[in-house]
Design a protein around this motif. Structure first.
Motif, PDB file in Angstrom:
ATOM      1  N   TYR A 179       5.033   2.686  -9.123  1.00 46.60           N
ATOM      2  CA  TYR A 179       6.359   2.467  -8.392  1.00 46.60           C
ATOM      3  C   TYR A 179       7.040   1.355  -8.955  1.00 46.60           C
ATOM      4  O   TYR A 179       6.692   0.120  -9.317  1.00 46.60           O
ATOM      5  N   ASP A 180       8.387   1.779  -9.763  1.00 43.67           N
ATOM      6  CA  ASP A 180       9.164   0.616 -10.274  1.00 43.67           C
ATOM      7  C   ASP A 180       8.492   0.087 -11.570  1.00 43.67           C
ATOM      8  O   ASP A 180       8.632  -1.124 -11.737  1.00 43.67           O
ATOM      9  N   GLY A 181       7.671   1.027 -12.122  1.00 47.28           N
ATOM     10  CA  GLY A 181       7.135   0.372 -13.368  1.00 47.28           C
ATOM     11  C   GLY A 181       5.564  -0.428 -12.750  1.00 47.28           C
ATOM     12  O   GLY A 181       4.766  -0.828 -13.804  1.00 47.28           O
ATOM     13  N   THR A 182       5.414  -0.680 -11.593  1.00 45.22           N
ATOM     14  CA  THR A 182       4.155  -1.280 -11.197  1.00 45.22           C
ATOM     15  C   THR A 182       2.863  -0.294 -10.799  1.00 45.22           C
ATOM     16  O   THR A 182       3.259   0.803  -9.990  1.00 45.22           O
ATOM     17  N   PRO A 183       1.643  -0.514 -11.206  1.00 43.93           N
ATOM     18  CA  PRO A 183       0.522   0.593 -11.051  1.00 43.93           C
ATOM     19  C   PRO A 183       0.307   0.291  -9.649  1.00 43.93           C
ATOM     20  O   PRO A 183       0.219  -0.801  -8.889  1.00 43.93           O
ATOM     21  N   VAL A 184       0.115   1.575  -8.938  1.00 44.92           N
ATOM     22  CA  VAL A 184      -0.415   1.581  -7.632  1.00 44.92           C
ATOM     23  C   VAL A 184      -1.446   2.461  -7.385  1.00 44.92           C
ATOM     24  O   VAL A 184      -1.473   3.391  -8.259  1.00 44.92           O
ATOM     25  N   GLY A 185      -2.578   2.333  -6.716  1.00 46.03           N
ATOM     26  CA  GLY A 185      -3.551   3.196  -6.371  1.00 46.03           C
ATOM     27  C   GLY A 185      -3.350   3.962  -5.370  1.00 46.03           C
ATOM     28  O   GLY A 185      -2.876   3.568  -4.163  1.00 46.03           O
ATOM     29  N   LEU A 186      -3.343   5.432  -5.370  1.00 47.08           N
ATOM     30  CA  LEU A 186      -3.149   6.180  -4.255  1.00 47.08           C
ATOM     31  C   LEU A 186      -4.409   6.931  -4.013  1.00 47.08           C
ATOM     32  O   LEU A 186      -5.241   7.237  -4.712  1.00 47.08           O
ATOM     33  N   PHE A 187      -4.637   6.946  -2.482  1.00 45.11           N
ATOM     34  CA  PHE A 187      -5.892   7.531  -2.024  1.00 45.11           C
ATOM     35  C   PHE A 187      -5.803   8.643  -1.058  1.00 45.11           C
ATOM     36  O   PHE A 187      -4.990   8.484  -0.196  1.00 45.11           O
ATOM     37  N   ASN A 188      -6.808   9.376  -0.948  1.00 44.93           N
ATOM     38  CA  ASN A 188      -6.953  10.270  -0.032  1.00 44.93           C
ATOM     39  C   ASN A 188      -8.104  10.312   0.763  1.00 44.93           C
ATOM     40  O   ASN A 188      -9.258  10.231   0.222  1.00 44.93           O
ATOM     41  N   ILE A 189      -7.988   9.472   2.192  1.00 47.11           N
ATOM     42  CA  ILE A 189      -9.304   9.216   2.921  1.00 47.11           C
ATOM     43  C   ILE A 189      -9.238  10.465   4.035  1.00 47.11           C
ATOM     44  O   ILE A 189      -8.244  10.080   5.038  1.00 47.11           O
ATOM     45  N   ASP A 190     -10.114  11.029   4.068  1.00 46.21           N
ATOM     46  CA  ASP A 190     -10.144  12.109   5.182  1.00 46.21           C
ATOM     47  C   ASP A 190      -9.025  12.799   5.524  1.00 46.21           C
ATOM     48  O   ASP A 190      -8.478  13.022   6.687  1.00 46.21           O
ATOM     49  N   GLY A 191      -8.160  13.139   4.356  1.00 44.86           N
ATOM     50  CA  GLY A 191      -7.054  13.828   4.648  1.00 44.86           C
ATOM     51  C   GLY A 191      -5.691  13.056   4.813  1.00 44.86           C
ATOM     52  O   GLY A 191      -4.257  13.198   5.021  1.00 44.86           O
ATOM     53  N   GLU A 192      -5.887  11.552   5.101  1.00 43.15           N
ATOM     54  CA  GLU A 192      -4.809  10.487   5.179  1.00 43.15           C
ATOM     55  C   GLU A 192      -4.501  10.124   3.950  1.00 43.15           C
ATOM     56  O   GLU A 192      -5.518   9.704   3.319  1.00 43.15           O
ATOM     57  N   TYR A 193      -3.094   9.780   3.533  1.00 43.47           N
ATOM     58  CA  TYR A 193      -2.858   9.029   2.369  1.00 43.47           C
ATOM     59  C   TYR A 193      -2.655   7.719   2.201  1.00 43.47           C
ATOM     60  O   TYR A 193      -1.935   7.178   3.305  1.00 43.47           O
ATOM     61  N   TYR A 194      -3.008   6.880   1.454  1.00 39.93           N
ATOM     62  CA  TYR A 194      -2.804   5.240   1.589  1.00 39.93           C
ATOM     63  C   TYR A 194      -2.478   4.855   0.014  1.00 39.93           C
ATOM     64  O   TYR A 194      -3.176   5.567  -1.171  1.00 39.93           O
ATOM     65  N   ALA A 195      -1.813   3.856  -0.281  1.00 38.27           N
ATOM     66  CA  ALA A 195      -1.514   3.312  -1.288  1.00 38.27           C
ATOM     67  C   ALA A 195      -1.515   1.656  -1.358  1.00 38.27           C
ATOM     68  O   ALA A 195      -0.624   1.152  -0.229  1.00 38.27           O
ATOM     69  N   ILE A 196      -2.183   1.335  -2.390  1.00 36.45           N
ATOM     70  CA  ILE A 196      -2.163  -0.016  -2.435  1.00 36.45           C
ATOM     71  C   ILE A 196      -2.107  -0.611  -4.138  1.00 36.45           C
ATOM     72  O   ILE A 196      -2.168   0.341  -4.685  1.00 36.45           O
ATOM     73  N   SER A 197      -1.587  -1.837  -4.341  1.00 36.73           N
ATOM     74  CA  SER A 197      -1.529  -2.095  -5.461  1.00 36.73           C
ATOM     75  C   SER A 197      -2.679  -1.940  -6.507  1.00 36.73           C
ATOM     76  O   SER A 197      -3.744  -2.215  -5.744  1.00 36.73           O
ATOM     77  N   ASP A 198      -2.527  -1.418  -7.763  1.00 34.94           N
ATOM     78  CA  ASP A 198      -3.695  -1.234  -8.417  1.00 34.94           C
ATOM     79  C   ASP A 198      -4.075  -2.532  -9.227  1.00 34.94           C
ATOM     80  O   ASP A 198      -4.511  -2.314 -10.393  1.00 34.94           O
ATOM     81  N   MET A 199      -3.817  -3.774  -8.793  1.00 33.17           N
ATOM     82  CA  MET A 199      -4.226  -4.915  -9.369  1.00 33.17           C
ATOM     83  C   MET A 199      -5.049  -5.782  -8.645  1.00 33.17           C
ATOM     84  O   MET A 199      -4.371  -6.225  -7.617  1.00 33.17           O
ATOM     85  N   CYS A 200      -6.164  -5.994  -8.882  1.00 36.48           N
ATOM     86  CA  CYS A 200      -7.066  -6.735  -8.157  1.00 36.48           C
ATOM     87  C   CYS A 200      -6.837  -8.026  -8.157  1.00 36.48           C
ATOM     88  O   CYS A 200      -6.052  -8.841  -8.995  1.00 36.48           O
ATOM     89  N   THR A 201      -6.790  -8.874  -6.763  1.00 38.02           N
ATOM     90  CA  THR A 201      -6.070 -10.144  -6.585  1.00 38.02           C
ATOM     91  C   THR A 201      -7.176 -11.089  -7.213  1.00 38.02           C
ATOM     92  O   THR A 201      -6.891 -12.500  -7.079  1.00 38.02           O
ATOM     93  N   HIS A 202      -8.338 -10.742  -7.668  1.00 38.80           N
ATOM     94  CA  HIS A 202      -9.141 -11.758  -8.356  1.00 38.80           C
ATOM     95  C   HIS A 202      -8.590 -11.982  -9.774  1.00 38.80           C
ATOM     96  O   HIS A 202      -8.347 -13.107  -9.987  1.00 38.80           O
ATOM     97  N   ASP A 203      -8.739 -11.040 -10.636  1.00 39.09           N
ATOM     98  CA  ASP A 203      -8.219 -11.151 -11.865  1.00 39.09           C
ATOM     99  C   ASP A 203      -7.622  -9.882 -12.561  1.00 39.09           C
ATOM    100  O   ASP A 203      -7.528  -9.649 -13.675  1.00 39.09           O
ATOM    101  N   GLY A 204      -6.757  -9.286 -11.682  1.00 38.68           N
ATOM    102  CA  GLY A 204      -6.021  -8.168 -12.293  1.00 38.68           C
ATOM    103  C   GLY A 204      -6.664  -6.906 -12.527  1.00 38.68           C
ATOM    104  O   GLY A 204      -6.275  -5.778 -13.213  1.00 38.68           O
TER     105      GLY A 204
END
Ligand code: FES
Length: 106
Positions: free
Chosen positions: A23-48
């Motif tokens: 999204y705008d050059g920022t990596p995002v993780g996209l997931f399908n959990i039981d048919g529902e879609y979810y998106a979160i930042s793809d950079m771990c808040t511990h150390d990226g």
């Protein structure tokens, strides 16, 4: 204002699957959990760490670097060493397209 961007087709992501999008050059993780879609930042808040490359167990993604666990639905931390949640994105489906947008800041 919400700026939804098309990132994938629903046929690209079956239940239990994950993929990296941007999204705008920022990596995002996209997931399908039981048919529902979810998106979160793809950079771990511990150390990226790249979360999408980790193991997905039900609705929990395990960071491949040091093993922090995050709830894919909420971004909340399930186990250390991370202690801050990852940002989540709004997700909607239109005509078989998956679209995401950042959440509005308060
Ligand atoms: S970078 Fe993810 S647990 Fe360290």
């Amino acid at each position: 204002m919400e700026r939804f961007v098309r990132v994938a087709r629903t046929t690209d992501l079956m239940p239990g699957q994950k993929m990296r999008v941007e999204y705008d050059g920022t990596p995002v993780g996209l997931f399908n959990i039981d048919g529902e879609y979810y998106a979160i930042s793809d950079m771990c808040t511990h150390d990226g760490g790249p979360l999408v490359e980790g193991e997905l167990q039900d609705d929990v993604i395990i960071c491949p670097r040091h093993g922090a666990r995050f709830d894919v639905r909420t971004g909340q931390v399930r186990s250390l060493p991370a202690y801050r949640p990852v940002p989540t994105y709004q997700v909607k489906v239109e005509d078989g397209d998956i679209l995401i947008a950042p959440r509005e800041e308060d």
